[in-house]
Design an enzyme around this catalytic site. Structure first.
Site, PDB file in Angstrom:
ATOM      1  N   GLU A  96      -2.999  17.494 -12.828  1.00 27.07           N
ATOM      2  CA  GLU A  96      -3.373  17.891 -14.183  1.00 27.07           C
ATOM      3  C   GLU A  96      -4.836  18.287 -14.306  1.00 27.07           C
ATOM      4  OE1 GLU A  96      -1.142  15.730 -17.238  1.00 27.07           O
ATOM      5  OE2 GLU A  96      -2.901  15.852 -18.528  1.00 27.07           O
ATOM      6  N   HIS A 154       1.516  11.153 -29.650  1.00 27.52           N
ATOM      7  CA  HIS A 154       1.032   9.845 -29.210  1.00 27.52           C
ATOM      8  C   HIS A 154       0.364   9.089 -30.355  1.00 27.52           C
ATOM      9  CE1 HIS A 154       0.994  10.943 -24.657  1.00 27.52           C
ATOM     10  NE2 HIS A 154       2.123  10.386 -25.025  1.00 27.52           N
ATOM     11  N   ARG A 182       0.816  -1.230   0.000  1.00 21.79           N
ATOM     12  CA  ARG A 182       0.000   0.000   0.000  1.00 21.79           C
ATOM     13  C   ARG A 182       0.847   1.277   0.000  1.00 21.79           C
ATOM     14  NH1 ARG A 182      -3.511  -3.157   3.334  1.00 21.79           N
ATOM     15  NH2 ARG A 182      -5.120  -3.977   1.958  1.00 21.79           N
ATOM     16  N   LYS A 189       9.264  22.429 -14.933  1.00 19.80           N
ATOM     17  CA  LYS A 189       8.320  21.350 -14.627  1.00 19.80           C
ATOM     18  C   LYS A 189       7.905  21.403 -13.161  1.00 19.80           C
ATOM     19  CE  LYS A 189       6.864  16.702 -15.222  1.00 19.80           C
ATOM     20  NZ  LYS A 189       6.941  15.434 -15.906  1.00 19.80           N
ATOM     21  N   LYS A 220       4.201  11.121 -12.128  1.00 16.56           N
ATOM     22  CA  LYS A 220       3.344  10.280 -12.974  1.00 16.56           C
ATOM     23  C   LYS A 220       4.040   8.935 -13.125  1.00 16.56           C
ATOM     24  CE  LYS A 220       0.786  13.481 -15.918  1.00 16.56           C
ATOM     25  NZ  LYS A 220       0.586  13.952 -17.301  1.00 16.56           N
ATOM     26  N   GLU A 244      12.010  17.154 -25.437  1.00 12.98           N
ATOM     27  CA  GLU A 244      11.279  17.577 -24.235  1.00 12.98           C
ATOM     28  C   GLU A 244      11.904  18.843 -23.634  1.00 12.98           C
ATOM     29  OE1 GLU A 244       8.478  16.114 -23.413  1.00 12.98           O
ATOM     30  OE2 GLU A 244       8.569  14.024 -24.080  1.00 12.98           O
ATOM     31  N   ASN A 287       1.913  18.683 -22.211  1.00  7.68           N
ATOM     32  CA  ASN A 287       1.577  17.765 -23.304  1.00  7.68           C
ATOM     33  C   ASN A 287       1.727  18.417 -24.677  1.00  7.68           C
ATOM     34  OD1 ASN A 287       0.892  15.651 -21.536  1.00  7.68           O
ATOM     35  ND2 ASN A 287      -1.094  16.606 -21.158  1.00  7.68           N
ATOM     36  N   HIS A 300       2.157  16.347 -27.724  1.00 10.68           N
ATOM     37  CA  HIS A 300       1.889  14.951 -27.370  1.00 10.68           C
ATOM     38  C   HIS A 300       0.587  14.420 -27.965  1.00 10.68           C
ATOM     39  CE1 HIS A 300       5.218  15.694 -24.734  1.00 10.68           C
ATOM     40  NE2 HIS A 300       5.192  14.491 -24.211  1.00 10.68           N
TER      41      HIS A 300
HETATM   42  P1  NAD Z   1      14.032   4.158 -21.823  1.00 10.64           P
HETATM   43  O1  NAD Z   1      13.881   4.114 -20.364  1.00 10.64           O
HETATM   44  O2  NAD Z   1      13.519   3.016 -22.616  1.00 10.64           O
HETATM   45  O3  NAD Z   1      15.566   4.384 -22.165  1.00 10.64           O
HETATM   46  C1  NAD Z   1      15.974   4.391 -23.512  1.00 10.64           C
HETATM   47  C2  NAD Z   1      17.108   3.383 -23.754  1.00 10.64           C
HETATM   48  O4  NAD Z   1      18.315   3.920 -23.221  1.00 10.64           O
HETATM   49  C3  NAD Z   1      16.893   2.043 -23.057  1.00 10.64           C
HETATM   50  O5  NAD Z   1      17.358   1.034 -23.917  1.00 10.64           O
HETATM   51  C4  NAD Z   1      17.804   2.131 -21.836  1.00 10.64           C
HETATM   52  O6  NAD Z   1      18.264   0.863 -21.399  1.00 10.64           O
HETATM   53  C5  NAD Z   1      18.929   2.969 -22.352  1.00 10.64           C
HETATM   54  N1  NAD Z   1      19.649   3.748 -21.356  1.00 10.64           N
HETATM   55  C6  NAD Z   1      19.141   4.404 -20.293  1.00 10.64           C
HETATM   56  N2  NAD Z   1      20.092   5.135 -19.706  1.00 10.64           N
HETATM   57  C7  NAD Z   1      21.233   4.924 -20.392  1.00 10.64           C
HETATM   58  C8  NAD Z   1      22.562   5.414 -20.282  1.00 10.64           C
HETATM   59  N3  NAD Z   1      22.894   6.341 -19.373  1.00 10.64           N
HETATM   60  N4  NAD Z   1      23.489   4.962 -21.151  1.00 10.64           N
HETATM   61  C9  NAD Z   1      23.163   4.064 -22.123  1.00 10.64           C
HETATM   62  N5  NAD Z   1      21.918   3.585 -22.302  1.00 10.64           N
HETATM   63  C10 NAD Z   1      20.970   4.018 -21.444  1.00 10.64           C
HETATM   64  O7  NAD Z   1      13.341   5.452 -22.472  1.00 10.64           O
HETATM   65  P2  NAD Z   1      13.234   6.976 -22.014  1.00 10.64           P
HETATM   66  O8  NAD Z   1      13.256   7.739 -23.276  1.00 10.64           O
HETATM   67  O9  NAD Z   1      14.170   7.332 -20.935  1.00 10.64           O
HETATM   68  O10 NAD Z   1      11.774   7.045 -21.386  1.00 10.64           O
HETATM   69  C11 NAD Z   1      10.628   6.774 -22.159  1.00 10.64           C
HETATM   70  C12 NAD Z   1       9.489   6.415 -21.249  1.00 10.64           C
HETATM   71  O11 NAD Z   1       9.240   7.502 -20.389  1.00 10.64           O
HETATM   72  C13 NAD Z   1       8.204   6.124 -21.980  1.00 10.64           C
HETATM   73  O12 NAD Z   1       7.636   4.940 -21.484  1.00 10.64           O
HETATM   74  C14 NAD Z   1       7.315   7.303 -21.636  1.00 10.64           C
HETATM   75  O13 NAD Z   1       5.945   6.970 -21.594  1.00 10.64           O
HETATM   76  C15 NAD Z   1       7.829   7.673 -20.290  1.00 10.64           C
HETATM   77  N6  NAD Z   1       7.562   9.054 -19.895  1.00 10.64           N
HETATM   78  C16 NAD Z   1       7.014   9.266 -18.676  1.00 10.64           C
HETATM   79  C17 NAD Z   1       6.789  10.551 -18.250  1.00 10.64           C
HETATM   80  C18 NAD Z   1       6.254  10.775 -16.862  1.00 10.64           C
HETATM   81  O14 NAD Z   1       5.914  11.910 -16.540  1.00 10.64           O
HETATM   82  N7  NAD Z   1       6.203   9.777 -16.025  1.00 10.64           N
HETATM   83  C19 NAD Z   1       7.094  11.643 -19.059  1.00 10.64           C
HETATM   84  C20 NAD Z   1       7.658  11.388 -20.315  1.00 10.64           C
HETATM   85  C21 NAD Z   1       7.892  10.089 -20.727  1.00 10.64           C
HETATM   86  N1  GLY Z   2       5.113  14.461 -19.043  1.00 10.33           N
HETATM   87  C1  GLY Z   2       3.930  15.188 -18.753  1.00 10.33           C
HETATM   88  C2  GLY Z   2       3.656  15.359 -17.309  1.00 10.33           C
HETATM   89  O1  GLY Z   2       4.432  14.949 -16.460  1.00 10.33           O
HETATM   90  O2  GLY Z   2       2.633  15.887 -16.963  1.00 10.33           O
END
Ligand code: NAD
Ligand code: GLY
Length: 379
Positions: free
Chosen positions: A248, A263, A132, A238, A154, A196, A256, A259
């Site tokens: 939000e 998306h 929890r 942010k 998020k 971003e 967004n 986005h």
């Molecule tokens: P990811 O976590 O898949 O990382 C991209 C690739 O880089 C992966 O293969 C990873 O293993 C590799 N990697 C990570 N760090 C590394 C490093 N320092 N050196 C070498 N390789 C490395 O992708 P991402 O772009 O970081 O994140 C995308 C995700 O984030 C999506 O699922 C998206 O929906 C989410 N997201 C969430 C929010 C939120 O507010 N929570 C906002 C934007 C995106």
């Molecule tokens: N990435 C959009 C948000 O965190 O609201």
């Protein structure tokens, strides 16, 4: 009396995210993985953490993090998940939850997400639902995670109906963004995260956009000082938005920008390597500005400035050719109509009156969007 500081922590910029009792610090700089043990200590309820990371990041940074924790007398277990978007699934969430319970996780055990947005999102979600609610810390290692996903709470996973449809708001206790970790990041991934960064300039900070026009190449080229400035400015922006609108209800939707279109492009290309999230956002931001120009809201010169900048750092700005994808306005409309932000059947867009002047709009009618998309797919 002078106080000698033995082995000082490496200097790091500080951004405070103000959410009352759930406030937390975001630290940005070099050497933060090395110092993580000392930085984590004040937020630990017990001297034990479980690090969650992925198969790509583990060989790069896990040992350094473990050493840092050990030096502080913090016990450290770890779990390694596969790398990539497919990991944000019910199957991997179940494995993660079982793995954590097998390691006798307790309410006071801190989870540490070491990796990109995928690891951050699934770890935060697991932390939110296990026993929890557990605390967690974000150590983001991609530019995207450092400027966006690690901040703001998020969390979630994907379902067959779409991305991030199962999740919750659960804020971390601390974010440590070590720009040195970006040195090992693939340049395409780095540029995807850069989209971003540009977003914050476009939302409400034209001076930052102008700074990026001059320094974007340095950010994408691995200059740590430029990267630190870009991450700090992005996190400040942010943090201010999240502090004002955590769930939000209003202005957080500005984040967004790009986005709604992005998306839909990702959904059509299957959320894979063909089009990374950040690349889809870059194209989506250009589409949002293009739509704003067509609606007579935004000067055409600002659209061209945005295109020039993104192209200049090697980002896509038009729908790419993807094997097996036949871009169609109907298919994109279909994806957009399922967006989480649809209210009473109306799509939500972030539009712009210019660079740094973005706003939320629910006033664009479906036929206008369809005509716009028909033009976009025929270019
Ligand atoms: P990811 O976590 O898949 O990382 C991209 C690739 O880089 C992966 O293969 C990873 O293993 C590799 N990697 C990570 N760090 C590394 C490093 N320092 N050196 C070498 N390789 C490395 O992708 P991402 O772009 O970081 O994140 C995308 C995700 O984030 C999506 O699922 C998206 O929906 C989410 N997201 C969430 C929010 C939120 O507010 N929570 C906002 C934007 C995106
Ligand atoms: N990435 C959009 C948000 O965190 O609201």
């Amino acid at each position: 009396m002078n106080t000698l500081i033995d082995d000082p922590l490496s200097p790091a910029e500080l951004i405070q995210l103000d959410l009352g009792q759930r406030s937390y610090e975001i630290r940005v700089g070099e050497g933060l993985v090395h110092d993580a043990g000392r930085r984590l200590r004040p937020v630990l309820a017990q001297p034990r953490v479980i690090v969650i990371t992925d198969k790509t990041v583990a060989p790069l940074y896990l040992a350094e993090l473990q050493d840092s924790l050990k030096r502080e007398g913090i016990d450290c277990d770890h779990l390694v998940l596969p790398a990539g978007e497919q990991t944000k699934s019910f199957d991997h969430l179940r494995d993660l939850a079982d793995g954590l319970l097998d390691q006798s996780v307790e309410r006071g055990t801190m989870l540490v997400a070491l990796g990109g947005g995928v690891i951050g999102d699934i770890t935060g979600f697991a932390a939110g639902i296990l026993l929890r609610g557990l605390d967690y810390v974000q150590i983001p290692t991609t530019l995207l995670a450092q400027v966006d996903s690690s901040v703001g709470g998020k969390t979630g996973i994907n379902t067959r109906r779409g991305k991030n449809l199962v999740g919750l708001f659960h804020q971390p206790r601390l974010v440590l963004a070590d720009v040195q970790t970006l040195d090992t990041l693939d340049s395409r991934q780095l540029r995807a995260g850069y989209a971003e960064v540009v977003k914050y300039g476009l939302i409400d900070d034209p001076d930052f956009f102008a700074w990026l026009e001059l320094n974007g190449a340095a950010v994408c080229g691995g200059d740590h000082a430029a990267q630190t400035h870009a991450v700090v400015t992005s996190c400040k922006a942010k943090a201010a938005i999240v502090a004002a609108d955590e769930r939000e209800a209003g202005q957080r939707a500005l984040l967004n920008l790009g986005h709604t279109f992005g998306h839909a492009l990702e959904a059509e290309t299957g959320y894979g390597d063909a089009l990374l999230h950040g690349e889809a956002v870059a194209i989506g931001m250009v589409m949002a500005f293009d739509l704003s120009v067509r609606l007579g809201l935004c000067p055409a010169g600002d659209l061209e400035r945005l295109r020039r900048h993104l192209n200049g750092v090697g980002m896509p700005t038009r729908l790419p050719t993807v094997q097996g994808v036949n871009w169609s306005a109907d298919a994109l409309m279909d994806h957009m109509s399922r967006d989480k932000k649809v209210r009473d059947g109306r799509m939500t867009f972030v539009l712009a009156r210019g660079i740094g002047q973005s706003f939320i709009s629910r006033d664009v009618d479906a036929p206008t969007v369809h005509t716009f998309l028909s033009d976009a797919v025929s270019v």
